[in-house]
Design an enzyme around this catalytic site. Structure first.
Site, PDB file in Angstrom:
ATOM      1  CG  LEU A  11     -71.643 -19.669-107.723  1.00 36.39           C
ATOM      2  CD1 LEU A  11     -70.958 -18.901-106.593  1.00 36.39           C
ATOM      3  CD2 LEU A  11     -70.989 -19.339-109.057  1.00 36.39           C
ATOM      4  CG  HIS A 340    -104.774 -62.135 -99.630  1.00 34.57           C
ATOM      5  ND1 HIS A 340    -105.623 -61.416 -98.819  1.00 34.57           N
ATOM      6  CD2 HIS A 340    -105.576 -62.784-100.530  1.00 34.57           C
ATOM      7  CE1 HIS A 340    -106.876 -61.643 -99.204  1.00 34.57           C
ATOM      8  NE2 HIS A 340    -106.860 -62.459-100.234  1.00 34.57           N
ATOM      9  CG  ASN A 363     -88.277 -62.981-110.974  1.00 34.84           C
ATOM     10  OD1 ASN A 363     -88.048 -63.514-109.891  1.00 34.84           O
ATOM     11  ND2 ASN A 363     -88.081 -61.698-111.198  1.00 34.84           N
ATOM     12  CE1 TYR A 364     -80.630 -63.925-111.140  1.00 35.56           C
ATOM     13  CE2 TYR A 364     -80.663 -64.415-108.781  1.00 35.56           C
ATOM     14  CZ  TYR A 364     -79.965 -64.059-109.928  1.00 35.56           C
ATOM     15  OH  TYR A 364     -78.614 -63.847-109.863  1.00 35.56           O
ATOM     16  CB  ALA A 400    -104.319 -74.705-103.274  1.00 34.86           C
TER      17      ALA A 400
HETATM   18  C1  UD1 Z   1     -71.676 -18.993 -98.956  1.00 31.08           C
HETATM   19  C2  UD1 Z   1     -71.370 -17.515 -98.727  1.00 31.08           C
HETATM   20  C3  UD1 Z   1     -71.989 -17.092 -97.396  1.00 31.08           C
HETATM   21  C4  UD1 Z   1     -73.487 -17.360 -97.434  1.00 31.08           C
HETATM   22  C5  UD1 Z   1     -73.781 -18.823 -97.780  1.00 31.08           C
HETATM   23  C6  UD1 Z   1     -75.257 -18.989 -98.052  1.00 31.08           C
HETATM   24  C7  UD1 Z   1     -69.226 -17.056 -99.796  1.00 31.08           C
HETATM   25  C8  UD1 Z   1     -67.793 -16.782 -99.587  1.00 31.08           C
HETATM   26  N1  UD1 Z   1     -69.931 -17.299 -98.708  1.00 31.08           N
HETATM   27  O1  UD1 Z   1     -71.047 -19.704 -97.910  1.00 31.08           O
HETATM   28  O2  UD1 Z   1     -71.757 -15.698 -97.202  1.00 31.08           O
HETATM   29  O3  UD1 Z   1     -74.051 -17.029 -96.193  1.00 31.08           O
HETATM   30  O4  UD1 Z   1     -73.089 -19.202 -98.976  1.00 31.08           O
HETATM   31  O5  UD1 Z   1     -75.586 -20.334 -98.185  1.00 31.08           O
HETATM   32  O6  UD1 Z   1     -69.689 -17.002-100.902  1.00 31.08           O
HETATM   33  N2  UD1 Z   1     -68.673 -23.155-104.879  1.00 31.08           N
HETATM   34  C9  UD1 Z   1     -68.031 -23.132-106.096  1.00 31.08           C
HETATM   35  N3  UD1 Z   1     -66.674 -23.012-106.088  1.00 31.08           N
HETATM   36  C10 UD1 Z   1     -65.950 -22.910-104.949  1.00 31.08           C
HETATM   37  C11 UD1 Z   1     -66.622 -22.933-103.720  1.00 31.08           C
HETATM   38  C12 UD1 Z   1     -67.997 -23.043-103.722  1.00 31.08           C
HETATM   39  O7  UD1 Z   1     -68.654 -23.220-107.141  1.00 31.08           O
HETATM   40  O8  UD1 Z   1     -64.727 -22.805-105.053  1.00 31.08           O
HETATM   41  C13 UD1 Z   1     -70.132 -23.351-104.879  1.00 31.08           C
HETATM   42  C14 UD1 Z   1     -70.539 -24.567-104.072  1.00 31.08           C
HETATM   43  O9  UD1 Z   1     -70.594 -25.710-104.909  1.00 31.08           O
HETATM   44  C15 UD1 Z   1     -71.891 -24.160-103.508  1.00 31.08           C
HETATM   45  C16 UD1 Z   1     -71.827 -22.634-103.453  1.00 31.08           C
HETATM   46  O10 UD1 Z   1     -70.734 -22.246-104.251  1.00 31.08           O
HETATM   47  O11 UD1 Z   1     -72.952 -24.551-104.345  1.00 31.08           O
HETATM   48  C17 UD1 Z   1     -71.640 -22.113-102.031  1.00 31.08           C
HETATM   49  O12 UD1 Z   1     -70.500 -22.704-101.474  1.00 31.08           O
HETATM   50  P1  UD1 Z   1     -70.423 -23.100 -99.960  1.00 31.08           P
HETATM   51  O13 UD1 Z   1     -69.089 -23.680 -99.710  1.00 31.08           O
HETATM   52  O14 UD1 Z   1     -71.609 -23.856 -99.556  1.00 31.08           O
HETATM   53  O15 UD1 Z   1     -70.463 -21.653 -99.297  1.00 31.08           O
HETATM   54  P2  UD1 Z   1     -70.968 -21.299 -97.839  1.00 31.08           P
HETATM   55  O16 UD1 Z   1     -69.922 -21.626 -96.877  1.00 31.08           O
HETATM   56  O17 UD1 Z   1     -72.321 -21.867 -97.622  1.00 31.08           O
END
Ligand code: UD1
Ligand code: MG
Length: 435
Positions: A11, A340, A363-364, A400
């Site tokens: 994600l 150096h 160079n520039y 030099a």
């Molecule tokens: C999330 C978890 C939380 C956990 C934590 C661990 C959820 C609801 N919560 O929270 O329980 O303890 O990770 O690090 O899942 N992302 C998307 N689409 C979105 C939102 C986020 O792809 O709409 C991706 C972000 O880019 C990121 C990851 O999901 O890489 C986590 O999102 P982030 O907002 O960091 O979640 P946390 O608040 O850390």
């Protein structure tokens, strides 16, 4: 490892507001590479079906990751307006295999070996749990009888839940049917008005789905939400990179003071002294890098560099001595001594050549860069300059303080200096002082 049995989805669609940056969170770099690079690299060790979910700055992220991984990964776009949240991210995702590992994209420390453990537990869902005193920002995991009952986000938790120190690390292994049946049932009835992936747990548990916790270590499963997390993650990854090279035979003096990036490679017996920074895709072969030197995307073979030297990108140094306060950029030096205080840019220098202290390649010219070509066995006296473009053929001797503004022929002596002016006792006359 059989890569035909597990699908992995990462994600990476969120903006990462807590980073306080215009750069999407997953493109923030640690040890020289974007955070997302690391989780993709490790995922590809386990699966040939790796999918990255994109949303915020999707094209920018996609382009960057394709530079590293080409078509080995696939991408899916999240509808961040109608389906925000980690649950919304998986809408429309179709895994190829029966087991699906879901990873948050902000976990750059994950390693394949740790991820493979999720596959080995016999449970319809396996989820990562951290047990930490510092609970800040993590969803709380409610566990009873070795089954995860629910995950409650910090923003939705009451005091009793907030007191739990079992935390959701953000990695889950699902049987595909579980995702298929519960993702459509998620709602956004929570503090952030988002579709939480984590809500699947409570829904599935109500139907007696088996959900086992897998306790994991922060050194592998740390989530990065702000720049402090980023700095801490870089320390952990940096240590890992250094430890691995030390085990392969690189000698490092005070490794805590050394910074080595992911793309750096060592070959043979190398020494790296304290305070050194080696970046980009540098390759160090049988060489000694002395204290406080900076090496960026350069190749150094059978040479010694520093202390306090700076090799900028595309420098290629072989059998060469580079001393203190020497800066080299985009140059090739073979069997050269530059002991150096020099700037050597856009140059080629042949074997046996000695560069005196204070030599500068100009160079520039204010508009464009030009090359300096110096042949073999040239002796360049201190405090000289070569105004590029210029070619100095083999066996030249440069006095030099000379400014070289034309090509020099093989074997030539070349000196340019102002005429000497000398007046005995002039100082006393000028300042009206007694001698
Ligand atoms: C999330 C978890 C939380 C956990 C934590 C661990 C959820 C609801 N919560 O929270 O329980 O303890 O990770 O690090 O899942 N992302 C998307 N689409 C979105 C939102 C986020 O792809 O709409 C991706 C972000 O880019 C990121 C990851 O999901 O890489 C986590 O999102 P982030 O907002 O960091 O979640 P946390 O608040 O850390
Ligand atoms: Mg996070």
């Amino acid at each position: 490892m059989n890569k035909n049995s597990l699908s992995i989805v990462i994600l990476a669609a969120g903006k990462g507001t807590r980073m306080k940056s215009n750069t999407p969170k997953v493109l923030h770099r640690i040890c020289g590479r974007e955070m997302l690079y690391y989780s993709i690299k490790e995922s590809l060790k386990l699966s040939n079906d790796v999918c990255v979910i994109l949303g915020f700055e999707a094209e920018r992220i996609k382009e960057k990751m394709q530079e590293y991984f080409g078509d080995k990964i696939r991408f899916l776009y999240q509808d961040l307006v109608d389906f925000p949240g980690t649950g919304g991210a998986l809408k429309g995702y179709l895994p190829k295999y029966k087991k699906v590992l879901v990873l948050n994209g902000d976990m750059p420390l994950v390693q394949a070996e740790e991820l493979s453990k999720f596959m080995h537990l016999d449970s319809e869902v396996v989820m990562s749990v951290l047990d930490l005193p510092n609970t800040n920002g993590y969803g709380r995991v409610v566990i009873r009888e070795n089954q995860v009952q629910e995950i409650i986000e910090e923003k939705d938790a009451n005091a009793e839940i907030l007191a739990l120190h079992t935390l959701n690390a953000g990695v889950y292994c699902f049987n595909r049917e579980i995702l298929e049946s519960y993702l459509p049932r998620l709602d956004n009835n929570n503090a952030q008005k988002e579709y939480y992936l984590t809500d699947i747990i409570a829904l599935a548990r109500r139907d007696s789905v088996t959900i086992m916790p897998l306790f994991v270590e922060i050194t592998n499963f740390k989530g990065v939400n702000d720049k402090l997390d980023l700095a801490r993650a870089e320390e952990i990854l940096g240590d890992r990179i250094k430890e691995s090279w030390i085990k392969k035979g690189v000698l490092m003096c005070l490794p805590n003071t050394i910074y080595i990036e992911e793309g750096v490679e060592f070959v043979g017996e190398c020494v790296v002294e304290n305070g050194v920074r080696i970046c980009g895709d540098s390759k160090i072969i049988h060489s000694h890098i002395k204290a406080q030197s900076i090496i960026e995307s350069s190749i150094i073979e059978s040479s010694d560099v520093g202390p306090l030297a700076h090799l900028r990108p595309q420098s290629v140094i072989k059998n060469t001595h580079i001393g203190n306060f020497v800066e080299v950029k985009k140059s090739q030096l073979e069997s050269v001594k530059a002991g150096h205080l020099s700037y050597i840019g856009d140059s080629e220098i042949g074997s046996g050549t000695n560069i005196g202290a204070g030599f500068i390649t100009c160079n520039y010219n204010g508009k464009s860069k030009h090359k300096t070509i110096i042949g073999k066995n040239v002796f360049i006296g201190s405090d000289s300059q070569a105004v590029a473009p210029v070619v100095i053929e083999d066996d030249c001797l440069i006095g030099a303080g000379s400014t070289i503004r034309r090509n020099l022929k093989k074997g030539e002596l070349f000196v340019t200096r102002g005429e000497e002016v000398s007046k005995a006792g002039f100082f006393y006359k000028f300042f009206n002082k007694k001698s």
